[in-house]
Design an enzyme around this catalytic site. Structure first.
Site, PDB file in Angstrom:
ATOM      1  N   LYS A  61     -39.766 -23.870 -80.556  1.00 25.33           N
ATOM      2  CA  LYS A  61     -39.594 -25.324 -80.510  1.00 25.33           C
ATOM      3  C   LYS A  61     -38.998 -25.829 -81.812  1.00 25.33           C
ATOM      4  O   LYS A  61     -38.066 -26.629 -81.814  1.00 25.33           O
ATOM      5  CB  LYS A  61     -40.941 -26.014 -80.258  1.00 25.33           C
ATOM      6  CG  LYS A  61     -41.369 -25.967 -78.810  1.00 25.33           C
ATOM      7  CD  LYS A  61     -42.794 -26.440 -78.638  1.00 25.33           C
ATOM      8  CE  LYS A  61     -43.259 -26.150 -77.214  1.00 25.33           C
ATOM      9  NZ  LYS A  61     -44.697 -26.252 -77.037  1.00 25.33           N
ATOM     10  N   GLN A 105     -49.898 -28.465 -79.390  1.00 24.22           N
ATOM     11  CA  GLN A 105     -49.806 -27.259 -78.560  1.00 24.22           C
ATOM     12  C   GLN A 105     -51.160 -26.951 -77.911  1.00 24.22           C
ATOM     13  O   GLN A 105     -52.190 -26.931 -78.586  1.00 24.22           O
ATOM     14  CB  GLN A 105     -49.340 -26.088 -79.444  1.00 24.22           C
ATOM     15  CG  GLN A 105     -49.104 -24.793 -78.702  1.00 24.22           C
ATOM     16  CD  GLN A 105     -47.891 -24.836 -77.769  1.00 24.22           C
ATOM     17  OE1 GLN A 105     -46.966 -25.610 -77.983  1.00 24.22           O
ATOM     18  NE2 GLN A 105     -47.903 -24.023 -76.742  1.00 24.22           N
ATOM     19  N   ASP A 128     -44.781 -34.785 -74.319  1.00 24.51           N
ATOM     20  CA  ASP A 128     -45.274 -33.895 -73.261  1.00 24.51           C
ATOM     21  C   ASP A 128     -45.532 -34.669 -71.961  1.00 24.51           C
ATOM     22  O   ASP A 128     -45.667 -34.064 -70.892  1.00 24.51           O
ATOM     23  CB  ASP A 128     -46.617 -33.275 -73.672  1.00 24.51           C
ATOM     24  CG  ASP A 128     -46.469 -31.886 -74.272  1.00 24.51           C
ATOM     25  OD1 ASP A 128     -45.571 -31.156 -73.837  1.00 24.51           O
ATOM     26  OD2 ASP A 128     -47.275 -31.546 -75.159  1.00 24.51           O
TER      27      ASP A 128
HETATM   28  N1  GUN Z   1     -48.845 -24.871 -73.948  1.00 25.66           N
HETATM   29  C1  GUN Z   1     -48.077 -24.220 -73.040  1.00 25.66           C
HETATM   30  N2  GUN Z   1     -47.103 -25.039 -72.580  1.00 25.66           N
HETATM   31  C2  GUN Z   1     -47.253 -26.218 -73.212  1.00 25.66           C
HETATM   32  C3  GUN Z   1     -46.537 -27.448 -73.170  1.00 25.66           C
HETATM   33  O1  GUN Z   1     -45.565 -27.628 -72.434  1.00 25.66           O
HETATM   34  N3  GUN Z   1     -47.003 -28.429 -73.990  1.00 25.66           N
HETATM   35  C4  GUN Z   1     -48.078 -28.251 -74.796  1.00 25.66           C
HETATM   36  N4  GUN Z   1     -48.460 -29.265 -75.553  1.00 25.66           N
HETATM   37  N5  GUN Z   1     -48.770 -27.125 -74.861  1.00 25.66           N
HETATM   38  C5  GUN Z   1     -48.348 -26.110 -74.072  1.00 25.66           C
END
Ligand code: GUN
Length: 301
Positions: A61, A105, A128
């Site tokens: 990311k 996350q 998100d």
């Molecule tokens: N953990 C796995 N996929 C995601 C996601 O798309 N967003 C977040 N915040 N955590 C994750």
């Protein structure tokens, strides 16, 4: 059999290529925002603890955010950080004008209440789309932030199918992150939507009726290839790491790919399907959030 019809030839929906295009568009938008408004979108990613998969996601990311010309702010916290400390960090990020998107996350360590943390994120910065305000806006047709993975799926479906009105869409899996928002998005496309899950009776029969199958259940190859209707479009959100007899691991989806490809008109592979789209949509959501916060139009590229 129809002339020219090859039962082995489902088109592969190339998520990697889609994602690369979308990332290019986002980078072009970022360049325009810088030039026109001196606005640099910023994404803060918060990572708690040592989960190796989460570390890989977060590294990707950050790399992609910087590659698109945006600011990337990374916050790594110890696994034993208190919920109060994490909430304080979120509050500071909410108030930081250089931060337009906040992503915490998941999963979080067990001693932290995930829902409390998500709800502490300012809905405008919730890239998100997990905040209850954003899920409520999606359900009621408002303008919120839409979760990245389902939005990526719908973008690929639109590109492939165009108008989806009246199609039978079956979603296997009812998570807040994928299944439920996916249902809302497919309803918005005028599909007839069925949500199937672990308690669904006769899953095979339900899937057999689907023109569109979205598998997001997290069970390796739960959806059998023989269940797929001839000519259906299959989106496989599953990413399951399984161990091979030689001890190495490989990724497989929630759909039995090789058999499904004999029946489907188009299918996403795992890896290289939905996965790469999630980060690209996260970048897009960050640009959207930055434009809304700055009160400027999102550049069309
Ligand atoms: N953990 C796995 N996929 C995601 C996601 O798309 N967003 C977040 N915040 N955590 C994750």
């Amino acid at each position: 059999m129809d002339e020219g019809f090859n039962p082995m030839s489902a088109d592969i929906i190339d998520g990697k290529a889609f994602a690369a295009n979308l990332k290019q568009d986002v980078a072009a938008q970022v360049a325009i925002l810088k030039e026109k408004y001196d606005l640099v979108p910023g994404l803060a990613v918060v990572l708690v603890g040592e989960d190796p998969a989460s570390h890989i996601y977060v590294r990707n990311k950050n790399k992609s955010t910087a590659a698109a010309g945006m600011n990337s702010f990374e916050h790594r916290l110890e696994p034993d950080v208190s919920e109060a400390e994490l909430l304080t960090l979120v509050k500071n990020l909410n108030e930081d004008p250089a931060v337009h998107g906040i992503l915490v996350q998941l999963p979080l360590p067990k001693h932290i209440n995930e829902a409390a943390v998500i709800d502490a994120i300012s809905p405008e910065k919730d890239v998100d789309g997990f905040h209850v305000i954003n899920s409520g806006l999606l359900a009621t047709g408002g303008r919120g932030m839409v979760p990245c993975t389902p939005l990526g799926c719908i973008m690929m479906l639109r590109a492939r199918l165009g108008d989806m009105s009246g199609l039978n869409a079956v979603i296997v899996g009812r998570s807040n992150i994928v299944g439920k928002p996916m249902a809302q998005l497919l309803l918005n496309e005028n599909c007839t939507v069925t949500m199937a899950h672990s308690r669904t009776r006769d899953l095979a029969d339900v899937v057999r009726r689907a023109d569109i199958v979205v598998a997001a259940v997290g069970v390796p190859e739960l959806v059998k290839g023989s269940w797929i209707k001839q000519g259906a479009t299959v989106i496989d959100v599953g990413i399951n790491r399984i161990e091979k007899p030689d001890g190495k691991t490989r990724l497989i989806g929630d759909v039995e790919y090789a058999e499904a490809a004999k029946h489907a008109a188009a299918i996403t592979p795992v890896p290289g399907g939905v996965g790469p789209m999630t980060i690209a949509v996260l970048l897009k959501n960050t640009v959207t959030a930055a434009c809304r916060q700055a009160g400027v139009e999102e550049p069309q590229v």
